[in-house]
Design an enzyme around this catalytic site. Structure first.
Site, PDB file in Angstrom:
ATOM      1  CD  GLU A 260       1.151   3.835   8.592  1.00  0.00           C
ATOM      2  OE1 GLU A 260       2.353   3.478   8.633  1.00  0.00           O
ATOM      3  OE2 GLU A 260       0.593   4.469   9.511  1.00  0.00           O
TER       4      GLU A 260
ATOM      5  CD  GLU B 296       8.804   4.793   8.586  1.00  0.00           C
ATOM      6  OE1 GLU B 296       8.632   3.611   8.186  1.00  0.00           O
ATOM      7  OE2 GLU B 296       8.382   5.217   9.670  1.00  0.00           O
TER       8      GLU B 296
END
Length: 239
Positions: A69, A76
């Site tokens: 994660e 991103e």
């Protein structure tokens, strides 16, 4: 570089790391889901009194999911910086990062089922199958059950629990219905309170008509079964 400078640089590095940690928890909803699930898994693991090796796998699995994660969030951020406008390759980068998180989450679910499933089923199943302490207390202890252990062809440890008799058990009898570690725990948990369970180390080999020695598992496994038997109020005796 002086020690003071080194320590200050390490403290700064830790500060950056905690800042990144906080950013993920503040901005990523999936991270909150992972945190809640991880907390529930830790609570269940503590309730089931898992052995140290299972705890190690659980902790590594949770770490794997959070690492995926965190890496996905970093990808991103970098993609948004490098490509503020929509671009097909930017989408590919984000999708692949999300795919890594999905794979780690699915693997974590499978590992959780493999580790937590059997002992959890044993605990919960006892509530519905009449294996509570009250029903076990009503049983009459046979006072002579026998526990056997040996290594199978694959090297895995196998076990069997048989009723004690005044004759030697044969290898065929002992190895007819092998149990793994969780299976033998289930059998011990279903014995009457106060039952005597004798760990045997010999069996009759009918092919040679001689008694053969059966090995004991590692000390850690023996200690684990002794503790479990005490918890279930079963008297486990070793030779």
């Amino acid at each position: 570089m002086s020690i003071k400078t080194f320590l200050l640089s390490r403290m700064t590095a830790f500060g950056h790391a905690f800042h990144g940690w906080g950013h993920v928890l503040k901005t990523q909803h999936n991270a909150w889901i992972h945190a809640v699930v991880a907390l529930l898994v830790f609570i269940v693991s503590f309730w089931l009194n898992l052995p140290a090796r299972d705890w190690a796998v659980i902790i590594l699995t949770v770490t794997m999911v959070f690492t995926a994660e965190f890496i996905n969030t970093a990808i991103e951020a970098v993609v948004d910086l490098a490509s503020p406008v929509h671009h097909p390759l930017a989408k590919v980068g984000k999708d692949v990062g999300a795919g890594a998180v999905l794979i780690s989450a699915l693997a974590a679910i499978l590992i959780g089922l493999l580790i937590l499933g059997p002992p959890l089923w044993q605990r919960i199943g006892g509530w519905f199958e009449g294996t509570s302490q009250t029903s076990r207390a009503e049983q009459t202890a046979f006072k002579g059950m026998e526990l056997y252990s040996w290594q199978g062809e694959s090297g895995a440890w196998q076990y069997a629990i048989l009723e004690g008799t005044n004759r030697n058990k044969t290898l065929d009898e002992v190895q007819a219905t092998p149990l793994d570690l969780q299976g033998v725990k289930t059998e011990i948990g279903q014995l009457a309170i106060g039952e005597s369970l004798f760990w045997m180390n010999k069996a009759l080999d009918t092919s040679s008509n001689q008694m053969v020695d059966l090995p004991f598992p590692p000390d850690a496994v023996i200690s684990e079964l002794q503790s479990f038997a005490r918890e279930k109020q079963v008297d486990l005796h070793l030779p």
